[in-house]
Design an enzyme around this catalytic site. Sequence first.
Site, PDB file in Angstrom:
ATOM      1  CE  LYS A  71      -1.877  -7.719  -1.281  1.00  0.00           C
ATOM      2  NZ  LYS A  71      -1.070  -7.486  -0.056  1.00  0.00           N
TER       3      LYS A  71
HETATM    4  C1  LIG Z   1      -0.606  -6.388   0.639  1.00  0.00           C
HETATM    5  C2  LIG Z   1       0.071  -6.601   1.947  1.00  0.00           C
HETATM    6  C3  LIG Z   1       0.186  -5.568   2.900  1.00  0.00           C
HETATM    7  C4  LIG Z   1      -0.315  -4.171   2.647  1.00  0.00           C
HETATM    8  O1  LIG Z   1      -1.709  -4.097   2.636  1.00  0.00           O
HETATM    9  P1  LIG Z   1      -2.435  -2.818   1.997  1.00  0.00           P
HETATM   10  O2  LIG Z   1      -3.867  -3.158   2.021  1.00  0.00           O
HETATM   11  O3  LIG Z   1      -1.880  -2.727   0.584  1.00  0.00           O
HETATM   12  O4  LIG Z   1      -2.065  -1.644   2.801  1.00  0.00           O
HETATM   13  C5  LIG Z   1       0.803  -5.846   4.117  1.00  0.00           C
HETATM   14  N1  LIG Z   1       1.316  -7.071   4.375  1.00  0.00           N
HETATM   15  C6  LIG Z   1       1.225  -8.089   3.478  1.00  0.00           C
HETATM   16  C7  LIG Z   1       1.843  -9.393   3.821  1.00  0.00           C
HETATM   17  C8  LIG Z   1       0.602  -7.900   2.242  1.00  0.00           C
HETATM   18  O5  LIG Z   1       0.543  -8.925   1.367  1.00  0.00           O
END
Ligand SMILES: *Cc1c(COP(=O)(O)O)cnc(C)c1O
Length: 496
Positions: free
Chosen positions: A112
């Site tokens: 993120k």
């Molecule tokens: C948010 C997240 C995901 C999923 O990503 P999306 O863009 O929502 O599909 C996968 N792994 C981690 C560690 C995340 O924080």
Amino acid sequence: MELLYKSTRSDSAPVTASQAILKGLADDGGLFVPERIPKLSCSIDKLAEMSYQEVAYEVMKEFLTDFTQEELKNCIAKAYDEKFDTPQIAPLKEADGTCYLELFHGATIAFKDMALSILPHLMTTAAKKNHIKNEIVILTATSGDTGKAALAGFADVPGTKIIVFYPKNGVSPIQEKQMVTQKGKNTHVVGIRGNFDDAQTGVKKIFADKELEKKMEENGFQFSSANSINIGRLVPQIVYYIYAYAKLTAQKKIKEKEQINVVVPTGNFGNILAAYYAKNMGLPIHKLICASNENKVLYDFFETGIYDKNREFMLTSSPSMDILISSNLERLIYKIAGADAKADAFFMEALNKEGKYEITDEMKAELADFYGNYADEEETAQEIAALYHKTGYVIDPHTAVASKVYRKYKAQTADQTYTVIASTASPYKFTRSVMNAIDHKYDAMSDFELVDELSKIAKTTVPNAIEEIRTAPVIHNTVVEKEEMKDAVLNFLKIK
Ligand SMILES: *Cc1c(COP(=O)(O)O)cnc(C)c1O
């Protein structure tokens, strides 16, 4: 050429990139999509010699056409700096013949950060461009990861404030500690007595409160959202796929124009959609492999063409993928429906009313770029252990879901295409699940003992994000009833 953004749900007038970033969601409830996907104008040869920041500029300038060169470069410089623990920003690690693209070197050691470290700067720049004098107040409900990444991104960014609500007893101890120790005068973290849904519902109510909106305006504030459907989060995520491809050619792992596969551990469908946009920009991607955990709505969708969220919600060791409504999938639905807003609105209405929809055969035929599969809890733990014992490389449970799904894909197809797996979290963020998977002898240890053990066996240093919270003082200790969320906002903003 100026690129405008339109809603997936109606043919209302398109908006500029900066307006789309400020608004987040279109007025009709749809998501903003670019009117066309721009082509990469810089050659892979040139990109191969560039830094992450330079690649980011080459990619983002194609999408955010109303930002000046200076503005965009400024945002990029402020985002991808020493907050990341490596100048490569998104390093590539090869293990067992496959490439892991590490997207967890930012402030909160999860992917993120890749988008949330730049979103605040895109947003304040967009506000200036659109002559908005108000201070931007970001409201977020979090089940753990997004809240901390948004706090870290917005902390001390002039012209912004951020308020994060989390379920007091619904996040992991490390996640809570990460949030309540957050520095920055403009940050506010509030626990609520309730679950994540209560927090989410409360935030939606506050956003929809017209009277409050007026009061905010009178006091020089306006709300915005750091939600993953904001194109200001989507566009920065395209960058690392192009960066990774360029670096692989520079390292001679792949030949010029050779195709690669990309595997993405998926929840809200944002990260994999970014890879799909990269492919549409001209990046030679063969298959987009969508990996789910036991909440396998997307796997079922790719198998049957039916999206059905009516099912039991599973709590897994990859909590950031515990999602039954993948919001960003709407952008793909819109595209495979032939950019038909009416058709998209019809499917989303069905999802809202009945919790499911079925796409047409023509649309299904457009999904050939994708392959979906899933890994259950046992397979995920086995994958962490197997990769560690074979190579010494330690991955987190989200990445392990992707890694396992890739093994299934290879077994089914015998496809030998060079493959990049998006590694979305540091194993230090999910130490207990990781160490349990490797050996049950770790079960009795405390969280921080496990951190030190992980450091020993993985031969990596403990990231700052973890070191910091060992001793950091608690700064935020507000806890409210779920009915008091609005008051918490007013108090923090000192509005009567
Ligand atoms: C948010 C997240 C995901 C999923 O990503 P999306 O863009 O929502 O599909 C996968 N792994 C981690 C560690 C995340 O924080």
